[in-house]
Design an enzyme around this catalytic site. Sequence first.
Site, PDB file in Angstrom:
ATOM      1  N   ASP A 141       0.830  -1.201   0.000  1.00 57.41           N
ATOM      2  CA  ASP A 141       0.000   0.000   0.000  1.00 57.41           C
ATOM      3  C   ASP A 141       0.865   1.252   0.000  1.00 57.41           C
ATOM      4  O   ASP A 141       0.460   2.299   0.506  1.00 57.41           O
ATOM      5  CB  ASP A 141      -0.910  -0.020   1.240  1.00 57.41           C
ATOM      6  CG  ASP A 141      -2.039   0.987   1.139  1.00 57.41           C
ATOM      7  OD1 ASP A 141      -2.623   1.319   2.189  1.00 57.41           O
ATOM      8  OD2 ASP A 141      -2.330   1.455   0.011  1.00 57.41           O
ATOM      9  N   LYS A 144       2.856   3.577  -5.595  1.00 56.68           N
ATOM     10  CA  LYS A 144       2.293   2.581  -6.517  1.00 56.68           C
ATOM     11  C   LYS A 144       3.322   2.088  -7.537  1.00 56.68           C
ATOM     12  O   LYS A 144       3.223   0.969  -7.995  1.00 56.68           O
ATOM     13  CB  LYS A 144       1.050   3.164  -7.191  1.00 56.68           C
ATOM     14  CG  LYS A 144       0.043   3.753  -6.171  1.00 56.68           C
ATOM     15  CD  LYS A 144      -0.179   2.857  -4.953  1.00 56.68           C
ATOM     16  CE  LYS A 144      -0.824   3.583  -3.780  1.00 56.68           C
ATOM     17  NZ  LYS A 144      -0.796   2.766  -2.524  1.00 56.68           N
ATOM     18  N   ASP A 169      -3.213  -2.931  -2.594  1.00 53.93           N
ATOM     19  CA  ASP A 169      -4.246  -1.908  -2.630  1.00 53.93           C
ATOM     20  C   ASP A 169      -4.064  -1.025  -3.872  1.00 53.93           C
ATOM     21  O   ASP A 169      -2.968  -0.955  -4.452  1.00 53.93           O
ATOM     22  CB  ASP A 169      -4.177  -1.033  -1.366  1.00 53.93           C
ATOM     23  CG  ASP A 169      -5.370  -0.090  -1.259  1.00 53.93           C
ATOM     24  OD1 ASP A 169      -5.240   0.959  -0.615  1.00 53.93           O
ATOM     25  OD2 ASP A 169      -6.434  -0.403  -1.838  1.00 53.93           O
ATOM     26  N   ASN A 170      -5.131  -0.360  -4.296  1.00 55.90           N
ATOM     27  CA  ASN A 170      -5.073   0.694  -5.322  1.00 55.90           C
ATOM     28  C   ASN A 170      -4.663   0.222  -6.710  1.00 55.90           C
ATOM     29  O   ASN A 170      -4.055   0.984  -7.473  1.00 55.90           O
ATOM     30  CB  ASN A 170      -4.113   1.808  -4.890  1.00 55.90           C
ATOM     31  CG  ASN A 170      -4.405   2.316  -3.513  1.00 55.90           C
ATOM     32  OD1 ASN A 170      -3.552   2.243  -2.629  1.00 55.90           O
ATOM     33  ND2 ASN A 170      -5.610   2.837  -3.308  1.00 55.90           N
ATOM     34  N   GLU A 199     -11.282   4.346  -1.228  1.00 57.38           N
ATOM     35  CA  GLU A 199     -11.760   4.596   0.141  1.00 57.38           C
ATOM     36  C   GLU A 199     -12.638   5.850   0.222  1.00 57.38           C
ATOM     37  O   GLU A 199     -12.320   6.892  -0.320  1.00 57.38           O
ATOM     38  CB  GLU A 199     -10.573   4.716   1.112  1.00 57.38           C
ATOM     39  CG  GLU A 199      -9.449   5.617   0.693  1.00 57.38           C
ATOM     40  CD  GLU A 199      -8.343   4.872  -0.032  1.00 57.38           C
ATOM     41  OE1 GLU A 199      -8.626   3.853  -0.662  1.00 57.38           O
ATOM     42  OE2 GLU A 199      -7.204   5.357  -0.008  1.00 57.38           O
TER      43      GLU A 199
HETATM   44  C1  7JO Z   1       2.001   5.815  -0.721  1.00 61.39           C
HETATM   45  C2  7JO Z   1       0.888   6.168   0.211  1.00 61.39           C
HETATM   46  C3  7JO Z   1       0.948   5.496   1.566  1.00 61.39           C
HETATM   47  C4  7JO Z   1       2.184   5.699   2.402  1.00 61.39           C
HETATM   48  O1  7JO Z   1       3.276   4.965   1.871  1.00 61.39           O
HETATM   49  C5  7JO Z   1       4.485   5.612   2.238  1.00 61.39           C
HETATM   50  N1  7JO Z   1       5.524   5.136   1.336  1.00 61.39           N
HETATM   51  C6  7JO Z   1       5.665   5.440   0.028  1.00 61.39           C
HETATM   52  N2  7JO Z   1       6.709   4.781  -0.508  1.00 61.39           N
HETATM   53  C7  7JO Z   1       7.248   4.045   0.487  1.00 61.39           C
HETATM   54  C8  7JO Z   1       8.347   3.146   0.552  1.00 61.39           C
HETATM   55  N3  7JO Z   1       9.086   2.887  -0.536  1.00 61.39           N
HETATM   56  N4  7JO Z   1       8.610   2.530   1.717  1.00 61.39           N
HETATM   57  C9  7JO Z   1       7.839   2.791   2.798  1.00 61.39           C
HETATM   58  N5  7JO Z   1       6.779   3.630   2.802  1.00 61.39           N
HETATM   59  C10 7JO Z   1       6.502   4.254   1.654  1.00 61.39           C
HETATM   60  C11 7JO Z   1       4.145   7.069   2.146  1.00 61.39           C
HETATM   61  O2  7JO Z   1       5.007   7.831   2.973  1.00 61.39           O
HETATM   62  C12 7JO Z   1       2.693   7.127   2.609  1.00 61.39           C
HETATM   63  O3  7JO Z   1       2.623   7.421   3.999  1.00 61.39           O
HETATM   64  N6  7JO Z   1      -0.411   5.815  -0.388  1.00 61.39           N
HETATM   65  C13 7JO Z   1      -0.915   6.531  -1.409  1.00 61.39           C
HETATM   66  O4  7JO Z   1      -0.251   7.399  -1.977  1.00 61.39           O
HETATM   67  C14 7JO Z   1      -2.359   6.340  -1.757  1.00 61.39           C
HETATM   68  C15 7JO Z   1      -2.992   7.311  -2.537  1.00 61.39           C
HETATM   69  C16 7JO Z   1      -4.362   7.223  -2.825  1.00 61.39           C
HETATM   70  C17 7JO Z   1      -5.007   8.252  -3.662  1.00 61.39           C
HETATM   71  C18 7JO Z   1      -6.050   7.909  -4.535  1.00 61.39           C
HETATM   72  C19 7JO Z   1      -6.682   8.879  -5.303  1.00 61.39           C
HETATM   73  C20 7JO Z   1      -6.272  10.197  -5.215  1.00 61.39           C
HETATM   74  F1  7JO Z   1      -6.901  11.141  -5.933  1.00 61.39           F
HETATM   75  C21 7JO Z   1      -5.232  10.550  -4.351  1.00 61.39           C
HETATM   76  C22 7JO Z   1      -4.612   9.581  -3.582  1.00 61.39           C
HETATM   77  C23 7JO Z   1      -5.130   6.153  -2.323  1.00 61.39           C
HETATM   78  C24 7JO Z   1      -4.488   5.173  -1.556  1.00 61.39           C
HETATM   79  O5  7JO Z   1      -5.209   4.131  -1.034  1.00 61.39           O
HETATM   80  C25 7JO Z   1      -3.115   5.237  -1.283  1.00 61.39           C
HETATM   81  O6  7JO Z   1      -2.552   4.215  -0.570  1.00 61.39           O
HETATM   82 MG    MG Z   2      -3.927   2.549  -0.443  1.00 56.47          MG
END
Ligand code: 7JO
Ligand code: MG
Length: 214
Positions: A141, A144, A169-170, A199
């Site tokens: 998650d 992407k 997810d997504n 969501e």
């Molecule tokens: C990426 C994020 C979730 C978190 O992931 C951490 N992260 C990243 N890369 C790494 C790594 N390589 N290692 C560890 N952590 C890492 C980050 O700091 C965020 O806190 N999730 C999303 O961007 C996300 C976006 C949408 C979304 C959908 C429609 C829209 F119009 C706008 C946004 C829906 C979702 O359900 C998501 O999940």
């Molecule tokens: Mg997600």
Amino acid sequence: TRSTRPQRMLKAVQKNAIRGNPESVISAIDYFCKHSEWAMNVGDEKGCILDSVVTEVDPSTVLELGTYCGYSTVRIARLLSPGTKFITVEFNPASAEVARKIIAYAGLQDKVTLVEGASGDLIPQIKKLYGITTFDFIFLDHWKDRYLPDIKLFEEYGLLGKGSVLLADNVICPGTPEYLEYVRNSPRYESRYYPSHLEYTKVEDGLEKSLFLG
Ligand SMILES: C[C@H](C[C@H]1O[C@@H](n2cnc3c(N)ncnc32)[C@H](O)[C@@H]1O)NC(=O)c1cc(-c2ccc(F)cc2)cc(O)c1O
Ligand SMILES: [Mg+2]
């Protein structure tokens, strides 16, 4: 200075949830996201699918990539048998800080190891650092465009065993086309799509479950 959305989400949990009650923490976050501010938690609709897969797998080892505020961490941890090893990885320190507090508020801090850092840096070290050989369940998650490179890291470092389940997810919104193409065409995986919605919206999204065949 102005608070962040994760901080406001934490406030809503502290105000509306019961300490030590994971269900009330989940409900408080969903309420906040439906009535105050949208946030990128997996949410209640996809969350129920996540719950059913976790329950079906009943994993002994779990990895979550992209903790964000800990909503799915709480959903997963509340279902795990005692003694399960659960690692969650979050890149953003501010999000990780809020997640720690939300996981602790739910009373699940002893079930979860939250690692601050990038999945690509951690995955190669997991065996050495945590003594885990393979993961029974992985929830993807995070960014992407990291799903595909990270599943290849899992293969390269032997972190998947016959029967390991990956849930992503997504896969529709924002979308992970390269990852989908890979798991749906690789003979090493059996994949199934669970249609749902982004969501807290009516926008199409879903989860992809992939079984590693060994
Ligand atoms: C990426 C994020 C979730 C978190 O992931 C951490 N992260 C990243 N890369 C790494 C790594 N390589 N290692 C560890 N952590 C890492 C980050 O700091 C965020 O806190 N999730 C999303 O961007 C996300 C976006 C949408 C979304 C959908 C429609 C829209 F119009 C706008 C946004 C829906 C979702 O359900 C998501 O999940
Ligand atoms: Mg997600």
